[in-house]
Design an enzyme around this catalytic site. Structure first.
Site, PDB file in Angstrom:
ATOM      1  N   TRP A 101       0.826  -1.212   0.000  1.00 13.32           N
ATOM      2  CA  TRP A 101       0.000   0.000   0.000  1.00 13.32           C
ATOM      3  C   TRP A 101       0.856   1.256   0.000  1.00 13.32           C
ATOM      4  CZ3 TRP A 101      -4.256  -0.753  -2.140  1.00 13.32           C
ATOM      5  CH2 TRP A 101      -5.066  -1.861  -1.867  1.00 13.32           C
ATOM      6  N   ASP A 172      -1.555   6.630   6.174  1.00 10.86           N
ATOM      7  CA  ASP A 172      -2.655   5.803   5.687  1.00 10.86           C
ATOM      8  C   ASP A 172      -3.042   4.865   6.830  1.00 10.86           C
ATOM      9  OD1 ASP A 172      -4.307   3.954   4.506  1.00 10.86           O
ATOM     10  OD2 ASP A 172      -2.904   3.386   2.898  1.00 10.86           O
ATOM     11  N   LYS A 196     -12.479  -1.246   6.359  1.00 11.62           N
ATOM     12  CA  LYS A 196     -11.723  -2.150   7.219  1.00 11.62           C
ATOM     13  C   LYS A 196     -12.268  -2.078   8.648  1.00 11.62           C
ATOM     14  CE  LYS A 196      -9.082  -2.725   3.563  1.00 11.62           C
ATOM     15  NZ  LYS A 196      -8.086  -1.845   2.993  1.00 11.62           N
TER      16      LYS A 196
HETATM   17  C1  LIG Z   1      -7.455  -1.471   1.685  1.00 11.14           C
HETATM   18  C2  LIG Z   1      -6.360  -0.481   1.808  1.00 11.14           C
HETATM   19  C3  LIG Z   1      -6.177   0.545   0.868  1.00 11.14           C
HETATM   20  C4  LIG Z   1      -7.011   0.665  -0.378  1.00 11.14           C
HETATM   21  O1  LIG Z   1      -8.284   1.012  -0.083  1.00 11.14           O
HETATM   22  P1  LIG Z   1      -9.393   1.198  -1.239  1.00 11.14           P
HETATM   23  O2  LIG Z   1     -10.507   1.795  -0.450  1.00 11.14           O
HETATM   24  O3  LIG Z   1      -9.695  -0.147  -1.796  1.00 11.14           O
HETATM   25  O4  LIG Z   1      -8.850   2.116  -2.253  1.00 11.14           O
HETATM   26  C5  LIG Z   1      -5.174   1.462   1.077  1.00 11.14           C
HETATM   27  N1  LIG Z   1      -4.377   1.377   2.148  1.00 11.14           N
HETATM   28  C6  LIG Z   1      -4.515   0.408   3.065  1.00 11.14           C
HETATM   29  C7  LIG Z   1      -3.600   0.366   4.243  1.00 11.14           C
HETATM   30  C8  LIG Z   1      -5.511  -0.561   2.925  1.00 11.14           C
HETATM   31  O5  LIG Z   1      -5.642  -1.527   3.842  1.00 11.14           O
END
Ligand SMILES: *Cc1c(COP(=O)(O)O)cnc(C)c1O
Length: 358
Positions: A101, A172, A196
């Site tokens: 990511w 993030d 999540k």
């Molecule tokens: C799932 C995830 C993403 C991507 O998220 P989307 O909503 O599918 O774009 C980005 N960063 C992390 C840490 C993730 O777990």
């Protein structure tokens, strides 16, 4: 037989929240109208988005000089929005490469014409540990340093944050927002897709220090922090249902005792599973203990065929979605806030029994 959902995302939600959604779905607050058909300009929705922001502010102790935005486009949308809004002066950002990511975030910034310096990477270690800053961050060279606070795929998480001095830190937190305590003041910006640890897919939370936000000419409106800040995230139609559902999750979190209590529970849940894996003669977790995630725990037997057998047998026992990410293989248990301790106990009992029979 109870069913436990260990998916990485979209992921388990609190049962009481799903029950409340079901109960309220036909008629919101006795209005005779469903949340699915309520206008984002209606007073009912104004209360919902105002409460959601207020509850998030209490849960994370967000200071007044930070804005809370409800955006769309997921974590991936923020990989573009963050450089477009914040990397406007030096046009240059720094990244700690802790996994897929973080790599995706770096690639997106590059695609948008920013210079991206990867200061450290643990790719050679297959991301089984976190990268460490090679030295002090040079002053006034970067618009920000990007980290992925919790690496959903690889199963690592930052507890100690890198020392950035006066350079803003962008995190993030898609897979560990509200799962463990962080001090918002340590960050220039935090973002998290909801699916999540916050609710259903479709809304993305951005927490940003207001003085970092400025009018940037030429931005697409949907990625424009200044516009979302000025219009309270309602310059166009926001994802009404998703914000409602996230709001219910935030109320549930406050009732449960907030982030400190969530962290305590998550440490207990993850601690039990790591303790089992570390003594197991069949399964193991490859991550350096100091860097282990509370929310995403990859593990494997070392035999891909056997791993696949475990996934199928677990599903038959009500332990769902344990297949690991295709890049890591093996299995992965995601233990978000809504996963009860009973689910982790059931998983450990199952893995223990499986081990006995092999
Ligand atoms: C799932 C995830 C993403 C991507 O998220 P989307 O909503 O599918 O774009 C980005 N960063 C992390 C840490 C993730 O777990």
């Amino acid at each position: 037989m109870p069913v436990y959902n260990f998916a990485a995302g979209p992921a388990v939600m609190p049962q009481p929240v799903i029950a409340q959604i079901q109960k309220e779905l036909p008629s919101l607050n006795g209005s005779g109208m469903s949340i699915l058909e309520v206008s984002h300009r209606a007073a009912d929705f104004d209360r919902i988005i105002t409460d959601a922001e207020a509850d998030l502010r209490v849960l994370m102790q967000i200071p007044d000089d930070y804005a809370v935005l409800f955006m769309q486009g997921g974590g991936t949308g923020q990989f573009a929005a963050t450089p477009l809004n914040l990397a406007t002066h030096h046009q240059r950002i720094a990244v700690l490469d802790s996994g897929q990511w973080a790599t995706k975030a770096a690639q997106e910034a590059q695609k948008l014409g920013r210079q991206v310096d990867v200061l450290a990477s643990t790719k050679c270690e297959h991301y089984t540990q976190l990268p460490v800053m090679p030295g002090a961050l040079p002053v006034d060279q970067y618009d920000y340093l990007h980290i992925c606070a919790n690496n959903t795929i690889e199963g690592t998480a930052f507890r100690e944050l890198p020392d950035v001095g006066t350079t803003p830190l962008v995190a993030d937190m898609s897979s560990n927002i509200l799962a463990q305590e962080y001090n918002v003041r340590d960050f220039g910006l935090i973002f998290a897709g909801a699916q999540k640890n916050l609710g259903p897919a479709g809304v993305t939370i951005v927490i940003v220090r207001k003085d970092l936000v400025r009018q940037v000419p030429g931005l697409p409106s949907m990625l424009d922090y200044q516009l979302f800040m000025d219009k309270r995230s309602m310059s166009n139609t926001p994802p009404v249902f998703n914000i409602y559902a996230v709001g219910l999750v935030l109320k549930w979190l406050r009732e449960q005792g907030g982030v400190a209590e969530m962290q305590r529970r998550n440490e207990e849940k993850a601690g039990k599973l790591y303790a089992f894996l570390d003594q197991s003669r069949l399964f193991h977790n490859p991550v350096r203990p100091a860097d282990r995630s509370l929310t995403n725990i990859p593990f494997m037997t070392g035999d891909a065929q056997l791993d696949a057998t475990v996934v199928v047998a677990a599903a038959a026992a009500g332990l769902m979605n344990l297949k690991g990410h295709r890049s890591v293989g093996g299995l992965r248990a995601s233990l978000y806030n809504a996963m009860p301790l009973a689910g982790v106990d059931a998983l450990i009992d199952f893995l223990h029994a499986f081990e006995q029979h092999h």
